[in-house]
Design an enzyme around this catalytic site. Structure first.
Site, PDB file in Angstrom:
ATOM      1  N   ASN A  63       0.814  -1.217   0.000  1.00  0.00           N
ATOM      2  CA  ASN A  63       0.000   0.000   0.000  1.00  0.00           C
ATOM      3  C   ASN A  63       0.846   1.264   0.000  1.00  0.00           C
ATOM      4  O   ASN A  63       0.319   2.362   0.198  1.00  0.00           O
ATOM      5  CB  ASN A  63      -0.931   0.004   1.216  1.00  0.00           C
ATOM      6  N   HIS A  99       3.031   2.479   2.093  1.00  0.00           N
ATOM      7  CA  HIS A  99       3.340   3.167   3.338  1.00  0.00           C
ATOM      8  C   HIS A  99       4.039   2.196   4.281  1.00  0.00           C
ATOM      9  O   HIS A  99       4.067   0.986   4.037  1.00  0.00           O
ATOM     10  CB  HIS A  99       2.099   3.798   3.981  1.00  0.00           C
ATOM     11  N   CYS A 124       2.893   6.753   7.513  1.00  0.00           N
ATOM     12  CA  CYS A 124       4.253   7.210   7.258  1.00  0.00           C
ATOM     13  C   CYS A 124       4.667   6.693   5.884  1.00  0.00           C
ATOM     14  O   CYS A 124       4.550   5.488   5.606  1.00  0.00           O
ATOM     15  CB  CYS A 124       5.204   6.683   8.338  1.00  0.00           C
TER      16      CYS A 124
END
Length: 418
Positions: free
Chosen positions: A330, A332, A367
């Site tokens: 994904n 991240h 993040c």
């Protein structure tokens, strides 16, 4: 069986090769005899610059019990048959032609013996019973996992490998968290709901939705050691209108002892806008039949997680950056990576003398690559015999945006009797 076949090869070779084969012969004996004379299957060609032979495993033919010899004219055409007595040179030539070449064994016998040996070995492999006695053991042997409890619970086993243990010779918290994540994805896959995304269902993939975790709690009663085999059960349930709860129970396969428990809450995020999304009715229709509506396996940690800053933190670690391999599909940082970053700012005295007993994490922001992260840890004022040490944690970006808030509890290592 293979040994018997091999013995047959040597027996056949010994019976077919005469001891006379190994007796040395004068070279002149090979050169004697008429030119182009076919004797006992050996054809000599002196004009080739050396002796060239063509072997034939068949003996001289017989008619009415008498050996006969094929004769040819000077131009090589067949002239007829002659009895051995009428062709005196045959006997002497055949005696002179008894060399190692025409005394070799019948290679068809050797080939048959080798074939028998190969077939015997193949039969042994076919008859070798490597399959487990129970069908469910077959799936566990290859780590596939299986559905239990009327289709609501997924179960998978994991061996604790040498590279999954830490300095204490026990599995790390990261190892246990990876096992939890693996069973979650395999549960979705086994249920036939895996779409294109990381655990997304087909309807979620069509709508560009992905799962993100918002809260995680884990309690570790005992850390398994190298060589132990743990069995992980996982199931899902509803959490409010737009969330899903997933629980895990980790047990020791040999003793049945529960070694860890965990619960989590997941919501949906739009992969394009990176904003949270409501759960569509179509998605609820996909996952709803698999909801196992039970109480969470861990009582919810209702305590508020305080915010830390540089003035209240006892330990600060800056300059943490995600590597390429820290990202999942994904795009991240994987949620397990956050745990390592949280422990980066914990004092080494805690890591040496205590072990992590429980952890509560609140995920506030994703993040991504090229982010620079800071890790802050604050110790509690005192130690209590019941809970040991307690710490609060914060992961934030350089601009101050919060990624994760957390609370950990630690118990002393190698605790002796009271």
């Amino acid at each position: 069986m293979v040994v018997a076949a091999a013995a047959a090869i040597f027996a056949a070779a010994t019976a077919l090769i005469s001891p006379d084969v190994y007796r040395s012969k004068p070279k002149a004996a090979l050169a004697s005899g008429p030119n182009n004379l076919s004797t006992n299957g050996i054809k000599l060609k002196p004009n080739a610059g050396g002796i060239q032979v063509k072997t034939n495993a068949h003996a001289a033919p017989k008619i009415n019990g008498s050996k006969v010899v094929f004769t040819t004219t000077d131009n090589g055409k067949a002239a007829g048959l002659m009895d051995e007595d009428e062709f005196p040179s045959y006997s002497s030539s055949s005696q002179q032609g008894k060399t190692i070449i025409n005394q070799l064994p019948d290679w068809s016998v050797l080939l048959a013996a080798i074939t028998a040996m190969v077939l015997a070995a193949e039969k042994q492999l076919i008859n070798f019973d490597w399959k487990p006695k129970r069908p469910d053991m077959l799936m566990e042997t290859f780590g596939f996992g299986r559905i239990v409890h009327d289709g609501f619970v997924f179960r998978q086993s994991f061996p604790i490998r040498s590279y999954e243990i830490g300095a204490d010779r026990t599995a790390s918290i990261e190892t246990l968290m990876n096992h939890l994540q693996e069973t979650s994805l395999n549960h979705v896959k086994r249920a036939g709901l895996l779409g294109d995304g990381f655990g997304s269902t087909p309807e979620m993939s069509r709508r560009g939705l992905i799962w993100v975790v918002t809260r995680m709690q884990i309690v570790v009663d005992r850390y398994p050691s190298w060589g132990d085999i743990v069995e992980v059960d996982t199931w899902v349930g509803s959490s409010g209108k737009n969330g899903m709860r997933r629980d895990w129970c980790v047990r020791d396969c040999n003793t049945g002892e529960t070694v860890a428990r965990a619960t989590s809450v997941w919501v949906m995020m739009n992969k394009g806008t990176r904003k949270l999304s409501k759960m569509p009715d179509e998605v609820r229709g996909e996952i709803g039949p698999y909801f196992f509506e039970t109480a969470p396996i861990i009582d919810e940690d209702g305590g508020k997680l305080p915010k830390l800053d540089d003035t209240t933190a006892d330990g600060v670690r800056t300059g943490l950056m995600p590597r390429w391999y820290d990202l999942d599909v994904n795009q991240h940082v994987n949620n397990v990576k956050y745990i390592n970053w949280i422990l980066e700012s914990a004092p080494i005295s805690i890591l040496e003398s205590y072990e992590l007993a429980s952890m509560t994490l609140e995920y506030r922001r994703e993040c991504v690559r090229n982010s620079i992260v800071q890790s802050l840890t604050s110790l509690s004022d005192k130690e209590t015999p019941s809970s040991g040490l307690e710490c609060t944690h914060l992961l934030r970006l350089e601009d101050g945006a919060e990624l994760v808030r957390g609370r950990t509890q630690w118990r002393p290592k190698h605790k002796g009797p009271d």
